[in-house]
Design a protein around this motif. Structure first.
Motif, PDB file in Angstrom:
ATOM      1  N   PHE A 134       0.859  -1.178   0.000  1.00 57.99           N
ATOM      2  CA  PHE A 134       0.000   0.000   0.000  1.00 57.99           C
ATOM      3  C   PHE A 134       0.902   1.236   0.000  1.00 57.99           C
ATOM      4  CE2 PHE A 134      -2.442  -3.080   2.832  1.00 57.99           C
ATOM      5  CZ  PHE A 134      -3.120  -3.651   1.756  1.00 57.99           C
ATOM      6  N   LYS A 135       0.515   2.254  -0.730  1.00 62.52           N
ATOM      7  CA  LYS A 135       1.381   3.430  -0.870  1.00 62.52           C
ATOM      8  C   LYS A 135       1.703   4.036   0.490  1.00 62.52           C
ATOM      9  CE  LYS A 135       1.851   7.703  -3.533  1.00 62.52           C
ATOM     10  NZ  LYS A 135       1.215   8.604  -4.519  1.00 62.52           N
ATOM     11  N   GLY A 136       2.992   4.237   0.743  1.00 64.89           N
ATOM     12  CA  GLY A 136       3.434   4.768   2.020  1.00 64.89           C
ATOM     13  C   GLY A 136       3.802   6.235   1.941  1.00 64.89           C
ATOM     14  N   GLN A 160      -4.668   7.922  12.675  1.00 63.83           N
ATOM     15  CA  GLN A 160      -3.963   8.135  11.413  1.00 63.83           C
ATOM     16  C   GLN A 160      -3.704   9.621  11.156  1.00 63.83           C
ATOM     17  OE1 GLN A 160      -2.630   5.662   9.856  1.00 63.83           O
ATOM     18  NE2 GLN A 160      -3.630   4.193  11.207  1.00 63.83           N
ATOM     19  N   ILE A 161      -4.681  10.461  11.445  1.00 66.62           N
ATOM     20  CA  ILE A 161      -4.506  11.905  11.258  1.00 66.62           C
ATOM     21  C   ILE A 161      -3.373  12.419  12.144  1.00 66.62           C
ATOM     22  CG2 ILE A 161      -5.597  14.156  11.677  1.00 66.62           C
ATOM     23  CD1 ILE A 161      -8.270  12.777  10.860  1.00 66.62           C
ATOM     24  N   LEU A 200      -3.353   6.084   0.842  1.00 59.89           N
ATOM     25  CA  LEU A 200      -4.670   5.694   1.349  1.00 59.89           C
ATOM     26  C   LEU A 200      -4.462   4.987   2.682  1.00 59.89           C
ATOM     27  CD1 LEU A 200      -6.052   4.273  -1.988  1.00 59.89           C
ATOM     28  CD2 LEU A 200      -7.211   6.059  -0.685  1.00 59.89           C
ATOM     29  N   MET A 201      -5.066   5.518   3.721  1.00 59.30           N
ATOM     30  CA  MET A 201      -4.886   4.950   5.053  1.00 59.30           C
ATOM     31  C   MET A 201      -6.217   4.353   5.496  1.00 59.30           C
ATOM     32  SD  MET A 201      -2.501   8.099   6.322  1.00 59.30           S
ATOM     33  CE  MET A 201      -1.831   7.333   7.778  1.00 59.30           C
ATOM     34  N   PHE A 207      -3.513  13.251   1.666  1.00 62.62           N
ATOM     35  CA  PHE A 207      -3.665  11.941   2.286  1.00 62.62           C
ATOM     36  C   PHE A 207      -5.157  11.617   2.366  1.00 62.62           C
ATOM     37  CE2 PHE A 207       0.034  14.097   3.885  1.00 62.62           C
ATOM     38  CZ  PHE A 207       1.040  13.139   3.863  1.00 62.62           C
ATOM     39  N   TYR A 208      -5.473  10.347   2.184  1.00 57.94           N
ATOM     40  CA  TYR A 208      -6.866   9.896   2.280  1.00 57.94           C
ATOM     41  C   TYR A 208      -6.984   8.952   3.473  1.00 57.94           C
ATOM     42  CZ  TYR A 208      -7.026  11.854  -2.393  1.00 57.94           C
ATOM     43  OH  TYR A 208      -6.932  12.717  -3.473  1.00 57.94           O
TER      44      TYR A 208
END
Length: 371
Positions: free
Chosen positions: A40-42, A269-270, A245-246, A218-219
């Motif tokens: 997953f994109k980091g 996450q935020i 995407l988190m 960021f999502y």
């Protein structure tokens, strides 16, 4: 008599035994033939980057095409949710001179925190992380590799953007389970349409005042990781700026029947993003349907001075709207303005007034919303 804790423990270990048995049968019968490492994109900085992913059976899901009907969409989504996870195998990551090996957890997930040993001369771009599965899961599987991607924002970024997805970018009916089920299982990345003007507005925010795509986006969503490839494809097809995407794991754990609450996941996450980029302020975008206003209020309390503006798409009943407005008053006392909007153009006009986007981009947003 079983109490809740014992019931949870029993359910968890029963589920683990079933999953292990399923995987054993899958390998013996040949159902599980091909394994994939799905990164997953980091994101991170030139000092530290974060990357997570999963080792699963290769699902063979192809990109959405015109003409795919409800049954085809349902089968693809079924494959995403009925994934065969591969636990307790080693994955190696190599990035900028740092090489690490971790073991996948019970759900097949792995997580890396990599510290570059080499100088990253040019930040503000997507960097590749080389990944390799070190253990043999099925006979004659061959070499299993993947390229992870991490985004490192440039030092010229003016601010960051953190956005929800469901009912913020795309209508889902997240508060109505049947509408959400229909939208999730019977549509694809082509037929799911974002709210008008979202792509243009997010592009304008990413470009900021200098009209260079420097501002990171960021999502953060409570959607499960099973939907990662679907959501990444959705953003690309509809020309919405790409960003990490988190998402979250919603499976049974030792501690909870459903892993992580909606509010806790998003807040965690935020605040993680805030910690990784201590010099950036952020624009937060969400909707009124669930708990975004409450989550954003807590983030402002926990990290004073880090939030520039909050945009909330109003998708709620009158009673919920009144509650959201109360939260807006609390935020104003903390020095942050929450803007409750009915469409994207209203948010864009406010962003222009605040000097976060340029006038040249307003016309495109208005055209999409008015159409």
């Amino acid at each position: 008599m079983l109490n809740k804790r014992n019931l949870l423990r029993s359910a968890y270990f029963f589920r683990r035994k079933v999953a292990m048995g399923k995987l054993w049968v899958g390998k013996k019968t040949g159902i599980v033939r091909k394994i994939m490492v799905l990164p997953f994109k980091g994101f991170g900085s030139n000092h530290e980057v974060f990357l997570i992913g999963r080792v699963i059976k290769d699902r063979g899901i192809k990109p959405a095409e015109e003409g795919h009907g409800r049954w085809k969409n349902f089968k693809s989504m079924y494959k995403r949710f009925m994934s065969w996870k591969i636990p307790n195998v080693r994955v190696r990551a190599s990035f900028a001179g740092d090489v690490q090996t971790v073991v996948t957890d019970e759900e097949g997930y792995f997580e890396f925190k990599l510290s570059p040993k080499e100088t990253i001369e040019e930040v503000g771009d997507v960097r590749k992380v080389q990944l390799e599965l070190l253990d043999e899961v099925v006979r004659r599987q061959g070499k299993v590799t993947a390229q992870g991607k991490v985004f490192i924002p440039p030092s010229t970024a003016e601010f960051g953007i953190i956005s929800d997805i469901d009912d913020t970018i795309v209508p889902t009916g997240a508060t109505r389970w049947y509408a959400m089920f229909q939208a999730t299982f019977f549509h694809n990345a082509l037929t799911r349409l974002p709210f008008p003007g979202v792509a243009e507005f997010y592009k304008a925010l990413v470009q900021g005042r200098d009209e260079k795509p420097d501002n990171p986006i960021f999502y953060v969503s409570s959607s499960p990781w099973n939907l990662y490839d679907f959501l990444a494809e959705f953003l690309e097809i509809h020309h919405i700026p790409k960003g990490p995407l988190m998402l979250r794991d919603i499976g049974l754990t030792r501690e909870q029947f459903i892993a992580g609450s909606h509010e806790l996941h998003k807040l965690t996450q935020i605040e993680h993003i805030f910690e990784v980029y201590p010099d950036l302020k952020f624009v937060l975008i969400g909707d009124s349907g669930q708990k975004d206003p409450e989550i954003y209020l807590q983030a402002v309390r926990d990290f004073p001075g880090r939030v520039k503006r909050i945009y909330i798409r109003n998708v709620s009943t009158y009673k919920r709207e009144a509650k959201v407005k109360e939260i807006g008053q609390e935020l104003r006392k903390l020095g942050v303005e929450q803007v409750l909007v009915k469409d994207t153009f209203i948010a864009a006009k406010d962003a222009l007034k605040e000097g976060m986007i340029v006038k040249e981009n307003i016309g495109d947003i208005e055209e999409k919303v008015v159409d």
